[in-house]
Write a protein that holds these residues in place. Structure first.
Motif, PDB file in Angstrom:
ATOM      1  N   VAL A  14       0.877  -1.174   0.000  1.00 23.48           N
ATOM      2  CA  VAL A  14       0.000   0.000   0.000  1.00 23.48           C
ATOM      3  C   VAL A  14       0.907   1.214   0.000  1.00 23.48           C
ATOM      4  CG1 VAL A  14      -1.727   1.331   1.267  1.00 23.48           C
ATOM      5  CG2 VAL A  14      -1.857  -1.172   1.258  1.00 23.48           C
ATOM      6  N   GLU A  15       0.809   2.036  -1.029  1.00 23.03           N
ATOM      7  CA  GLU A  15       1.643   3.234  -1.054  1.00 23.03           C
ATOM      8  C   GLU A  15       0.913   4.383  -1.733  1.00 23.03           C
ATOM      9  OE1 GLU A  15       5.208   1.737  -2.944  1.00 23.03           O
ATOM     10  OE2 GLU A  15       4.705   2.824  -4.792  1.00 23.03           O
ATOM     11  N   ILE A  16       1.310   5.574  -1.340  1.00 22.54           N
ATOM     12  CA  ILE A  16       0.684   6.807  -1.811  1.00 22.54           C
ATOM     13  C   ILE A  16       1.718   7.598  -2.598  1.00 22.54           C
ATOM     14  CG2 ILE A  16      -0.397   8.974  -1.104  1.00 22.54           C
ATOM     15  CD1 ILE A  16      -1.053   7.425   1.583  1.00 22.54           C
ATOM     16  N   THR A  17       1.356   8.018  -3.801  1.00 21.97           N
ATOM     17  CA  THR A  17       2.197   8.903  -4.600  1.00 21.97           C
ATOM     18  C   THR A  17       1.482  10.238  -4.737  1.00 21.97           C
ATOM     19  OG1 THR A  17       3.123   7.056  -5.866  1.00 21.97           O
ATOM     20  CG2 THR A  17       3.349   9.254  -6.806  1.00 21.97           C
ATOM     21  N   PHE A  18       2.125  11.288  -4.275  1.00 19.71           N
ATOM     22  CA  PHE A  18       1.534  12.625  -4.362  1.00 19.71           C
ATOM     23  C   PHE A  18       1.805  13.182  -5.760  1.00 19.71           C
ATOM     24  CE2 PHE A  18       1.829  11.924   0.132  1.00 19.71           C
ATOM     25  CZ  PHE A  18       0.689  12.535   0.639  1.00 19.71           C
ATOM     26  N   LEU A  19       0.727  13.430  -6.498  1.00 20.52           N
ATOM     27  CA  LEU A  19       0.830  13.937  -7.863  1.00 20.52           C
ATOM     28  C   LEU A  19       0.735  15.452  -7.918  1.00 20.52           C
ATOM     29  CD1 LEU A  19      -1.541  11.309  -9.511  1.00 20.52           C
ATOM     30  CD2 LEU A  19       0.967  11.291  -9.504  1.00 20.52           C
ATOM     31  N   GLY A  20       0.076  16.055  -6.937  1.00 20.44           N
ATOM     32  CA  GLY A  20      -0.054  17.502  -6.880  1.00 20.44           C
ATOM     33  C   GLY A  20      -0.321  17.932  -5.457  1.00 20.44           C
ATOM     34  N   THR A  21       0.424  18.918  -4.972  1.00 21.30           N
ATOM     35  CA  THR A  21       0.342  19.311  -3.556  1.00 21.30           C
ATOM     36  C   THR A  21       0.067  20.802  -3.381  1.00 21.30           C
ATOM     37  OG1 THR A  21       2.771  19.577  -3.496  1.00 21.30           O
ATOM     38  CG2 THR A  21       1.879  17.440  -2.831  1.00 21.30           C
ATOM     39  N   ALA A  22      -0.366  21.470  -4.455  1.00 21.06           N
ATOM     40  CA  ALA A  22      -0.626  22.906  -4.385  1.00 21.06           C
ATOM     41  C   ALA A  22      -2.063  23.191  -4.005  1.00 21.06           C
ATOM     42  CB  ALA A  22      -0.316  23.559  -5.723  1.00 21.06           C
ATOM     43  N   SER A  23      -2.301  24.378  -3.508  1.00 16.27           N
ATOM     44  CA  SER A  23      -3.668  24.867  -3.307  1.00 16.27           C
ATOM     45  C   SER A  23      -3.937  25.951  -4.339  1.00 16.27           C
ATOM     46  CB  SER A  23      -3.836  25.449  -1.900  1.00 16.27           C
ATOM     47  OG  SER A  23      -3.102  26.654  -1.768  1.00 16.27           O
ATOM     48  N   ALA A  24      -5.173  26.012  -4.814  1.00 23.03           N
ATOM     49  CA  ALA A  24      -5.661  27.089  -5.688  1.00 23.03           C
ATOM     50  C   ALA A  24      -4.905  27.189  -7.010  1.00 23.03           C
ATOM     51  CB  ALA A  24      -5.635  28.425  -4.965  1.00 23.03           C
TER      52      ALA A  24
END
Length: 386
Positions: A12-22
C-alpha cells in the motif's frame, strides 16, 4: 474477492501527484494523489495536469480503477475529463446526429468508477457532451449526497457518451457514508468536512488480516484426524476448521488492517472523527502558516491568531490545526498537503527551511514527526503485525 478473510495486500503506497492549493506553481501541481493497493490504483482528486504528472511517476494510468473527488472546486476536478479521455481511448467526435463508427460502447465492460459530491456527475457529463468527446470504454459516476442536496439527477435522460446509467446517489446515514464501497479486502467510508463548499473526507480501511500461521501448531491434529493438509490454507485465511473428532482448529489471531484518512480542503473535519480514529496515516491540508523570520512574505502585522482566522475564513487549515486534529484522532503518522503557492516544493535550502518550519508547527501540536508532501513523493504504508 467476496470474503473478508484474506491474505494482506502485498503493498500500500501513496504517490503525491499535486500538492498545491488554488494555483499551481513550477514545483507544485494541482491537487491529486494516487493510492496503490497492490496492483490497483485509486486517485483522490484530479486537478488540472494530473495526467501529465502521472507520466513522471511509476503509477500506471491503465491501472486506475476508481477516482474519488473531495469537492468540485476546479483545482480538485479540472483534470478528470482529460484523464478520462486518455485512459478510455477518447477522441474528438462529430456534432450530434452525425454518423461515427466509434460511437458504440459496451456498457457491460468493466467501468471506471468515479465518486464525488453532488455536481460531480453533471460536471463530467457536460464536459464530455459539449466537447463531443467519444470514449472507447465506459465509466460510471456515484454521488455522495448530502441531506441538503436536491433529489434526483439533473437531465437524467441526457447521458454522456459511454456514461453508464447505473450511477448511484449514495445517501447519508447518521450524517456519514459508512462502507459505501466494500470488496471484502478494502472498504471506503466518508463524511462531510467543513470547507467553503460541500466537501468530503475519505477513510480507506483494509479488512483484518490473519496472522502468520505456524504449521507445526496444527499438523499433529490434522494427521491425528486424517484431515487433508490443504486445511492449512483455510486456517491461514482466518477460517476455522472442524476436525472429525468434533474439535475445532482456529486460525492465527487477526491483525487490524491498514487505515488511511484522506481529507479534502477543510477548516473543521470533526464530523469524520467517528470513522477516522487511529489511522496509520492522516493526510491533512495545511494551506497557510505564520512564519515570521523564516518566510519573507509574512506580514509584519500578522500573528498566529490572525493567520489562522484568515485561513479558516477561506475554508482552510494551518499546520497547527492539522496537528491538533491528528492528535485528536490518534493518528500514527501525519502528512501535510495542499500548500499555498508561495511555499515552493523545490529542494533548495531556502524552500526546505520553510517546509521544515511548517512541519514543526504541526509536530508541536501532534507530538510526533510530521511529513510535508512534495510532488512525486511516495509514502509507503506498512502492515504492523503483532
Amino acid at each position: 474477492m467476496t470474503t473478508k478473510s484474506h491474505l494482506p495486500l502485498s503493498s500500500v503506497e501513496i504517490t503525491f501527484l499535486g500538492t498545491a492549493s488554488a494555483q499551481p506553481s513550477s514545483t507544485r501541481n494541482h491537487s491529486s494523489l494516487a493510492l496503490q493497493l497492490a496492483g490497483d490504483v485509486w486517485l483522490f482528486d484530479c486537478g488540472e495536469g494530473t495526467q501529465k504528472q502521472l507520466q513522471n511517476t511509476g503509477v500506471k494510468r491503465g491501472k486506475i480503477e476508481k477516482i474519488f473527488i473531495t469537492h468540485t472546486h476546479g483545482d480538485h476536478i479540472f483534470g478528470v475529463v482529460p484523464l478520462m479521455a486518455s485512459m478510455l481511448n477518447g477522441s474528438g467526435g462529430m456534432a450530434e446526429g452525425a454518423e461515427d463508427s466509434r460511437s458504440k460502447v459496451d456498457l457491460q465492460q468493466p467501468q471506471l468508477e468515479i465518486y464525488g459530491p453532488y455536481g460531480t456527475r453533471a460536471y463530467i457529463r457536460n464536459n464530455i457532451i459539449h466537447t463531443h468527446t467519444l470514449l472507447g470504454a465506459p465509466y460510471v459516476v456515484h454521488e455522495l449526497r448530502f441531506s441538503s442536496d436536491p433529489l434526483g439527477d439533473p437531465e437524467p435522460s441526457k447521458l454522456a457518451h459511454a456514461e453508464s446509467p447505473n450511477g448511484c446517489n449514495i445517501l447519508q446515514k447518521d450524517g456519514v457514508w459508512s462502507d459505501f464501497f466494500d470488496n471484502g479486502v478494502v472498504s471506503v467510508s466518508a463524511a462531510p468536512i467543513l470547507h467553503s463548499v460541500p466537501c468530503v473526507g475519505y477513510v480507506v480501511q483494509e479488512a483484518p488480516v490473519p496472522g502468520k500461521i505456524d504449521p507445526k501448531v496444527y499438523i499433529p491434529d490434522l494427521k491425528r484426524t486424517n484431515t487433508p493438509m490443504s486445511a492449512l490454507g483455510r486456517l491461514q485465511r482466518g477460517e476455522n476448521v472442524e476436525l472429525s473428532d468434533g474439535s475445532v482448529l482456529h486460525g492465527p489471531k487477526k491483525t487490524p488492517g491498514r487505515k488511511l484518512v484522506i481529507l479534502g480542503d477543510t477548516y473543521d473535519p470533526s464530523a469524520i472523527i467517528p470513522l477516522a480514529m487511529e489511522p496509520d496515516i492522516l493526510i491533512h491540508e495545511a494551506t497557510n502558516a505564520h512564519l515570521p523570520g523564516i518566510d519573507s512574505s509574512t506580514k509584519d502585522a500578522d500573528t498566529i491568531d490572525s493567520v489562522e482566522e484568515r485561513t479558516k475564513s477561506r475554508g482552510h487549515s494551518t499546520p497547527q490545526m492539522a496537528g491538533k486534529f491528528a492528535k485528536a484522532i490518534k493518528a500514527k503518522n501525519l502528512v501535510l498537503n495542499h500548500f499555498s503557492s508561495r511555499y515552493s516544493g523545490e529542494q533548495s535550502e531556502g524552500a526546505m527551511t520553510i517546509m521544515n518550519a511548517i512541519g514543526k508547527l504541526a509536530a508541536d501540536e501532534f507530538g510526533d514527526d510530521v511529513t510535508c508532501a512534495l510532488d512525486f513523493m511516495i509514502v509507503k504504508v506498512d502492515l504492523k503485525r503483532d
